[in-house]
Design a protein around this motif. Structure first.
Motif, PDB file in Angstrom:
ATOM      1  N   HIS A   1      29.294 -31.237 -10.884  1.00 28.17           N
ATOM      2  CA  HIS A   1      27.916 -30.757 -10.952  1.00 28.17           C
ATOM      3  C   HIS A   1      27.842 -29.240 -10.841  1.00 28.17           C
ATOM      4  O   HIS A   1      26.941 -28.620 -11.392  1.00 28.17           O
ATOM      5  N   ASP A   2      28.792 -28.647 -10.121  1.00 27.37           N
ATOM      6  CA  ASP A   2      28.799 -27.205  -9.895  1.00 27.37           C
ATOM      7  C   ASP A   2      30.261 -26.752  -9.872  1.00 27.37           C
ATOM      8  O   ASP A   2      31.012 -27.117  -8.970  1.00 27.37           O
TER       9      ASP A   2
ATOM     10  N   ARG B   1      25.687 -37.265 -14.962  1.00 25.68           N
ATOM     11  CA  ARG B   1      25.571 -36.656 -13.633  1.00 25.68           C
ATOM     12  C   ARG B   1      25.272 -37.725 -12.575  1.00 25.68           C
ATOM     13  O   ARG B   1      25.877 -37.718 -11.494  1.00 25.68           O
TER      14      ARG B   1
ATOM     15  N   SER C   1      30.891 -33.523  -6.059  1.00 31.93           N
ATOM     16  CA  SER C   1      30.093 -34.108  -7.144  1.00 31.93           C
ATOM     17  C   SER C   1      29.985 -35.620  -7.032  1.00 31.93           C
ATOM     18  O   SER C   1      29.232 -36.237  -7.774  1.00 31.93           O
TER      19      SER C   1
ATOM     20  N   THR D   1      31.996 -29.106 -16.212  1.00 25.39           N
ATOM     21  CA  THR D   1      30.567 -29.280 -16.010  1.00 25.39           C
ATOM     22  C   THR D   1      30.021 -30.205 -17.097  1.00 25.39           C
ATOM     23  O   THR D   1      30.528 -30.227 -18.223  1.00 25.39           O
TER      24      THR D   1
END
Length: 138
Positions: free
Chosen positions: A12-13, A74, A125, A58
């Protein structure tokens, strides 16, 4: 001859993932480049001394994935069911203690299994990671 060069995890990051995999798990950065003409950062890490790299990818938006699909990826990643990464160690209990001391939060403590000893954690994540000490007879 064909060999495995890399595998990937949806993250996610990327900055958060990079800190987790390098500072907490102890991997090292192998690649960190932004591809020209793309908004894609190719970020890979690996265990010291190992050739196979882990791509911290990502979840892309259009044109690679439409917005709905990206959100589904996600959400699935956050549940831990977008796949599992299997890591091996010579001493599962020792690695568990070392990683715990660095802040890795485990979802399962080291447990005797027919194939050896293993435990589990998730990355920031939500990716599922199993860490195992595999018996030579398996």
């Amino acid at each position: 001859m064909i060999t495995i060069g890399s595998t990937q995890l949806w993250v996610h990051d990327q900055e958060e993932a990079l800190k987790f995999w390098t500072e907490k798990v102890g991997f090292e950065v192998r690649s960190d480049v932004t591809l020209d003409g793309w908004s894609l950062r190719w970020l890979t890490v690996a265990a010291p001394g190992q050739d196979v790299q882990l791509v911290l990818m990502t979840v892309p938006g259009p044109p690679v994935m439409d917005a709905d699909t990206a959100e589904q990826v996600r959400a699935l990643t956050a549940t831990g069911f977008a796949g599992t990464l299997f890591l091996v160690t010579d001493d599962c209990r020792k690695s568990y203690e070392e990683l715990s001391a660095r802040g890795v939060e485990f979802t399962q403590e080291p447990t005797e299994q027919p194939y050896g000893v293993d435990c589990a954690f998730r990355d920031p994540s939500g990716n599922s990671v199993r860490l195992g000490e595999i018996n030579a007879a398996v």
